[in-house]
Write a protein that holds these residues in place. Structure first.
Motif, PDB file in Angstrom:
ATOM      1  N   GLY A   9       5.144   4.996  15.469  1.00 57.79           N
ATOM      2  CA  GLY A   9       6.341   4.493  14.821  1.00 57.79           C
ATOM      3  C   GLY A   9       7.142   3.587  15.746  1.00 57.79           C
ATOM      4  O   GLY A   9       6.851   3.473  16.935  1.00 57.79           O
ATOM      5  N   GLY A  10       8.160   2.943  15.172  1.00 58.14           N
ATOM      6  CA  GLY A  10       9.003   2.076  15.973  1.00 58.14           C
ATOM      7  C   GLY A  10       9.825   1.151  15.117  1.00 58.14           C
ATOM      8  O   GLY A  10       9.929   1.325  13.896  1.00 58.14           O
ATOM      9  N   LEU A  11      10.401   0.156  15.764  1.00 55.45           N
ATOM     10  CA  LEU A  11      11.225  -0.855  15.104  1.00 55.45           C
ATOM     11  C   LEU A  11      10.395  -2.115  14.915  1.00 55.45           C
ATOM     12  O   LEU A  11       9.774  -2.607  15.871  1.00 55.45           O
ATOM     13  N   VAL A  12      10.401  -2.642  13.711  1.00 58.45           N
ATOM     14  CA  VAL A  12       9.640  -3.852  13.402  1.00 58.45           C
ATOM     15  C   VAL A  12      10.450  -4.720  12.455  1.00 58.45           C
ATOM     16  O   VAL A  12      11.237  -4.207  11.658  1.00 58.45           O
ATOM     17  N   GLN A  13      10.272  -6.014  12.547  1.00 57.58           N
ATOM     18  CA  GLN A  13      10.973  -6.938  11.664  1.00 57.58           C
ATOM     19  C   GLN A  13      10.321  -6.971  10.284  1.00 57.58           C
ATOM     20  O   GLN A  13       9.105  -6.688  10.159  1.00 57.58           O
ATOM     21  N   GLY A  15       8.223  -8.051   7.269  1.00 58.15           N
ATOM     22  CA  GLY A  15       7.002  -8.840   7.288  1.00 58.15           C
ATOM     23  C   GLY A  15       6.039  -8.458   8.389  1.00 58.15           C
ATOM     24  O   GLY A  15       4.892  -8.924   8.397  1.00 58.15           O
ATOM     25  N   GLY A  16       6.483  -7.616   9.301  1.00 52.92           N
ATOM     26  CA  GLY A  16       5.642  -7.203  10.416  1.00 52.92           C
ATOM     27  C   GLY A  16       4.696  -6.070  10.062  1.00 52.92           C
ATOM     28  O   GLY A  16       4.623  -5.626   8.902  1.00 52.92           O
ATOM     29  N   SER A  17       3.973  -5.598  11.086  1.00 57.72           N
ATOM     30  CA  SER A  17       2.968  -4.560  10.900  1.00 57.72           C
ATOM     31  C   SER A  17       3.132  -3.452  11.930  1.00 57.72           C
ATOM     32  O   SER A  17       3.629  -3.685  13.041  1.00 57.72           O
ATOM     33  N   LEU A  18       2.701  -2.269  11.543  1.00 60.37           N
ATOM     34  CA  LEU A  18       2.611  -1.121  12.439  1.00 60.37           C
ATOM     35  C   LEU A  18       1.387  -0.312  12.043  1.00 60.37           C
ATOM     36  O   LEU A  18       1.007  -0.314  10.867  1.00 60.37           O
ATOM     37  N   ARG A  19       0.814   0.407  13.012  1.00 66.00           N
ATOM     38  CA  ARG A  19      -0.244   1.348  12.692  1.00 66.00           C
ATOM     39  C   ARG A  19       0.166   2.725  13.187  1.00 66.00           C
ATOM     40  O   ARG A  19       0.388   2.926  14.384  1.00 66.00           O
ATOM     41  N   LEU A  20       0.256   3.649  12.254  1.00 64.27           N
ATOM     42  CA  LEU A  20       0.552   5.030  12.585  1.00 64.27           C
ATOM     43  C   LEU A  20      -0.745   5.800  12.796  1.00 64.27           C
ATOM     44  O   LEU A  20      -1.744   5.525  12.139  1.00 64.27           O
ATOM     45  N   SER A  21      -0.690   6.772  13.699  1.00 68.32           N
ATOM     46  CA  SER A  21      -1.823   7.660  13.930  1.00 68.32           C
ATOM     47  C   SER A  21      -1.384   9.103  13.759  1.00 68.32           C
ATOM     48  O   SER A  21      -0.218   9.436  14.014  1.00 68.32           O
ATOM     49  N   CYS A  22      -2.316   9.931  13.340  1.00 68.34           N
ATOM     50  CA  CYS A  22      -2.076  11.369  13.219  1.00 68.34           C
ATOM     51  C   CYS A  22      -3.260  12.081  13.851  1.00 68.34           C
ATOM     52  O   CYS A  22      -4.372  12.052  13.307  1.00 68.34           O
ATOM     53  N   ALA A  23      -3.030  12.711  14.992  1.00 70.01           N
ATOM     54  CA  ALA A  23      -4.072  13.444  15.687  1.00 70.01           C
ATOM     55  C   ALA A  23      -4.034  14.902  15.271  1.00 70.01           C
ATOM     56  O   ALA A  23      -2.977  15.538  15.293  1.00 70.01           O
ATOM     57  N   ALA A  24      -5.203  15.433  14.911  1.00 66.14           N
ATOM     58  CA  ALA A  24      -5.290  16.807  14.431  1.00 66.14           C
ATOM     59  C   ALA A  24      -6.089  17.670  15.394  1.00 66.14           C
ATOM     60  O   ALA A  24      -7.025  17.199  16.043  1.00 66.14           O
ATOM     61  N   THR A  91      11.620   1.770   5.589  1.00 69.10           N
ATOM     62  CA  THR A  91      12.252   2.537   6.655  1.00 69.10           C
ATOM     63  C   THR A  91      12.345   4.006   6.283  1.00 69.10           C
ATOM     64  O   THR A  91      12.869   4.364   5.225  1.00 69.10           O
ATOM     65  N   ALA A  92      11.801   4.855   7.145  1.00 68.65           N
ATOM     66  CA  ALA A  92      11.747   6.289   6.868  1.00 68.65           C
ATOM     67  C   ALA A  92      11.115   7.012   8.045  1.00 68.65           C
ATOM     68  O   ALA A  92      10.550   6.383   8.951  1.00 68.65           O
ATOM     69  N   VAL A  93      11.207   8.330   8.013  1.00 66.96           N
ATOM     70  CA  VAL A  93      10.385   9.150   8.892  1.00 66.96           C
ATOM     71  C   VAL A  93       9.068   9.392   8.161  1.00 66.96           C
ATOM     72  O   VAL A  93       9.074   9.838   7.012  1.00 66.96           O
ATOM     73  N   TYR A  94       7.970   9.104   8.827  1.00 65.13           N
ATOM     74  CA  TYR A  94       6.648   9.242   8.229  1.00 65.13           C
ATOM     75  C   TYR A  94       5.990  10.511   8.767  1.00 65.13           C
ATOM     76  O   TYR A  94       5.939  10.726   9.991  1.00 65.13           O
ATOM     77  N   TYR A  95       5.477  11.314   7.833  1.00 64.98           N
ATOM     78  CA  TYR A  95       4.857  12.588   8.166  1.00 64.98           C
ATOM     79  C   TYR A  95       3.389  12.574   7.763  1.00 64.98           C
ATOM     80  O   TYR A  95       3.042  12.081   6.682  1.00 64.98           O
ATOM     81  N   CYS A  96       2.541  13.144   8.602  1.00 67.91           N
ATOM     82  CA  CYS A  96       1.176  13.390   8.152  1.00 67.91           C
ATOM     83  C   CYS A  96       1.058  14.839   7.706  1.00 67.91           C
ATOM     84  O   CYS A  96       1.791  15.712   8.181  1.00 67.91           O
ATOM     85  N   ALA A  97       0.148  15.057   6.785  1.00 71.18           N
ATOM     86  CA  ALA A  97      -0.035  16.370   6.206  1.00 71.18           C
ATOM     87  C   ALA A  97      -1.516  16.629   5.986  1.00 71.18           C
ATOM     88  O   ALA A  97      -2.284  15.685   5.784  1.00 71.18           O
ATOM     89  N   VAL A 120       9.938   5.097  11.456  1.00 72.25           N
ATOM     90  CA  VAL A 120       9.625   3.688  11.238  1.00 72.25           C
ATOM     91  C   VAL A 120      10.897   3.012  10.736  1.00 72.25           C
ATOM     92  O   VAL A 120      11.474   3.434   9.738  1.00 72.25           O
ATOM     93  N   THR A 121      11.319   1.978  11.436  1.00 71.16           N
ATOM     94  CA  THR A 121      12.517   1.236  11.051  1.00 71.16           C
ATOM     95  C   THR A 121      12.146  -0.227  10.880  1.00 71.16           C
ATOM     96  O   THR A 121      11.607  -0.846  11.803  1.00 71.16           O
ATOM     97  N   VAL A 122      12.422  -0.757   9.699  1.00 72.58           N
ATOM     98  CA  VAL A 122      12.125  -2.149   9.402  1.00 72.58           C
ATOM     99  C   VAL A 122      13.463  -2.882   9.251  1.00 72.58           C
ATOM    100  O   VAL A 122      14.198  -2.661   8.293  1.00 72.58           O
ATOM    101  N   SER A 123      13.750  -3.723  10.223  1.00 76.59           N
ATOM    102  CA  SER A 123      15.048  -4.382  10.241  1.00 76.59           C
ATOM    103  C   SER A 123      14.988  -5.641  11.088  1.00 76.59           C
ATOM    104  O   SER A 123      14.248  -5.691  12.072  1.00 76.59           O
ATOM    105  N   SER A 124      15.770  -6.635  10.704  1.00 72.88           N
ATOM    106  CA  SER A 124      15.869  -7.854  11.504  1.00 72.88           C
ATOM    107  C   SER A 124      17.032  -7.757  12.489  1.00 72.88           C
ATOM    108  O   SER A 124      17.260  -8.685  13.264  1.00 72.88           O
TER     109      SER A 124
END
Length: 124
Positions: A9-13, A15-24, A91-97, A120-124
């Protein structure tokens, strides 16, 4: 017992991209259906995407179709969420399940294990 740890997660403008991972860990990953949910401030947690054991079947919430891609690598015990064309409303907290079943479903109560979440925060 299954332990899930999200990252990416993080801050992105917009139109941008992010990749989330969930390790089990703690159980055979390839026998778990997996999903991503998210919770925005002041709102209930909502379904984002789900994937079955093999990764051959996926399910998406309408607002993310065509922008987000869920995937998994059973050899690495890890699930991913590639998020493109991000919008402020993502923009939200992303949870894996995880659930001990073949198929992922879009119902929060159907999941047995949850991670702590990643912001994840999407903001300019």
């Amino acid at each position: 017992q299954v332990q899930l740890v999200e990252s990416g997660g993080g801050l992105v403008q917009p139109g941008g991209s992010l990749r989330l991972s969930c390790a089990a860990s703690g159980r055979t990953f390839s026998r778990l259906a997996m999903a991503w949910f998210r919770q925005a401030p002041g709102k209930e947690r909502e379904f984002v995407a789900a994937i079955n054991w093999s990764g051959g079947r996926t399910l998406y919430e309408d607002s993310v179709k065509g922008r987000f891609t869920i995937s998994r690598d059973n050899a690495k015990n890890t699930m991913y969420l590639q998020m493109n064309s991000l919008k402020p409303e993502d923009t939200a907290v992303y949870y894996c399940a995880a659930r001990i079943d073949y198929s992922g479903i879009p119902v929060e109560s159907g999941y047995d294990y949850w991670g702590q979440g990643t912001q994840v925060t999407v903001s300019s």
